[in-house]
Design a protein around this motif. Structure first.
Motif: not given
Length: 471
Positions: A335, A337-339, A374, A457
């Motif tokens: 999470t 990493r994406k943010w 989120h 991914l």
């Protein structure tokens, strides 16, 4: 100072209900606005060894409260104190076992504690009083308790007389009789009541000690926080916090001795009490015998970033038991990493997302705050997300190396799947495509196939070993 502030509601362990938080200085018109302070005192560690991951929970919980209060009232209007217990039988025992001086052990452990806790994104408190610097204050408070008939000397010890405080047991909600039955009470012939607790005890030649009216000795554990909080904040302050395991007997005893030494017509000691629940590991109580006992440093040395550890902790409300699991750590890293990838694109100034602040203002609802993050990420609001993450103690600077480094090179697998797909479009035999796709999914890879090509991914549970030898 601004009059419009989010209304903060916090669960008060003393009243067992959620209350609107009204700082004492804001209830007192005699205190000038520029001198108003919110005062928080949290029980800190006994410094003889590395902090384990259970010790880290109150640190993160009250760091989040500290950040919220600074955001609402201004950082110059909040004072956060967390003590170090640097005289204790555990420390004396460690010194005897290792042959090292007590001050060497405590200084080293305090350095470790600072390093480990700050790696979790926590701010250092405004004050970190050490017990050994306040022995004189403890002696003075004990003398006051004796004068008031709340303590007595017996065989070189000074003990608090529990019978002298009518409200004893109010915090834990138990009667003295129930507490005697359910607690490990030290039996001693010099006690008038089994529940009476030590304020001062004698030291032998091999133990640290200070001169006192009752002979050379050292303080009991409970008196130190009462004396140090009084020295820092006076007889009344806003919030006292700590782990739920401290509610009885430590906090119960603090209340008794503080209110007896410094009674006030408008109340005594802390206005509001906060306690966090305990931590488990993989659904079981943390125990060395079970092999699931970890220090914070051990997790860091295993390669788990401090921000990932913090994020896992924020995922559970502080008043609920928390379960540390490897799965949660993997999901947290994925999470973040994406943010972080999105937040790195932030431009200009910003502020924490109002909905996140509102969630925290509702009794530190950190899971609710994460849910709002989120939503921010889904909306692609990079600037607000970045400032919100910083407010939560995450992503203090640019995205760290662990979050930006490729987690896995899936380019060869993407190439193979693309080729197999192109061939299947000609032959109408998609068995190879299905086989490759199933193997990737089983390894924790998200497979996206569209008209623009193939995208792979790695997910939170990605296991590259499962792809070894895949043709």
């Amino acid at each position: 100072m601004p009059d419009t502030k989010p209304e903060i509601r916090l669960f008060n362990s003393m009243t067992r209900k959620k209350e609107i938080f009204r700082p004492l200085d804001w209830q007192n018109d005699a205190v000038p606005d520029d001198q108003k302070k919110v005062r928080i005192y949290v029980c800190g560690p006994t410094v003889y060894d590395r902090a384990h991951i259970g010790n880290a929970r109150p640190v993160i919980v009250f760091d989040m409260l500290y950040r919220l209060l600074r955001h609402v009232y201004g950082k110059d209007h909040v004072t956060y104190a967390r003590n170090f217990t640097d005289v204790d039988d555990k420390i004396i025992k460690r010194a005897a076992e290792t042959g090292r001086r007590i001050d060497e052990i405590t200084e080293e452990t305090i350095r470790w504690y600072h390093d480990d806790m700050e790696s979790l994104g926590t701010l250092r408190p405004d004050a970190e009083p050490r017990a050994t610097d306040h022995i004189g204050n403890m002696i003075a408070m004990i003398e006051e308790l004796i004068r008031g008939g709340h303590a007595y000397e017996a065989e070189g010890h000074v003990l608090f007389a529990v019978d002298s405080y009518a409200d004893y047991g109010r915090l834990s909600g138990r009667s003295v009789e129930d507490m005697i039955a359910g607690a490990r009470v030290e039996i001693a012939p010099y006690k008038r009541n089994p529940m009476d607790f030590v304020l001062w005890k004698p030291s032998n030649a091999d133990q640290p000690g200070w001169n006192s009216p009752w002979g050379r000795g050292r303080p009991g554990w409970h008196i130190e926080c009462s004396a140090m909080s009084y020295e820092l904040f006076g007889p009344r302050f806003d919030i006292h916090g700590g782990g739920g395991d401290l509610k009885f007997p430590h906090h119960e005893n603090e209340i008794a001795q503080s209110c007896c030494a410094h009674p006030g017509k408008d109340g005594c000691f802390a206005q509001l009490w906060m306690h966090n629940e305990m931590l488990q590991v993989e659904g079981r109580k943390m125990s060395k015998s079970l092999g699931n006992f970890f220090s914070v440093r051990e997790l860091l040395d295993q390669g788990i970033p401090g921000e990932v550890i913090r994020f896992v902790y924020l995922g559970t409300h502080y008043r609920k038991p928390m379960d540390w699991t490897e799965k949660k750590a993997r999901e947290a890293e994925a999470t973040l990493r994406k943010w972080y990838a999105l937040a790195a694109r932030a431009k200009g100034r910003g502020a924490p997302y109002v909905a996140v602040v509102s969630a925290l203002a509702d009794d530190l609802n950190t899971p609710g705050a994460i849910a709002e993050c989120h939503q921010l990420a889904h909306a692609g609001d990079a600037t607000t997300l970045r400032h919100t993450l910083q407010f939560l103690g995450l992503m203090q600077d640019d995205a760290p190396e662990w979050a930006t480094a490729p987690k896995a090179d899936l380019s060869e697998h993407a190439k193979k799947l693309t080729q197999a797909r192109a061939k299947a479009m000609e032959t109408k035999d998609f068995s190879q495509v299905d086989r490759l796709k199933a193997a990737l999914i089983a390894a924790g890879v998200e497979v996206r196939m569209g008209k623009d090509g193939v995208e792979l991914l790695p997910g939170a549970d990605f296991d590259p070993a499962k792809l070894e030898g895949l043709e």
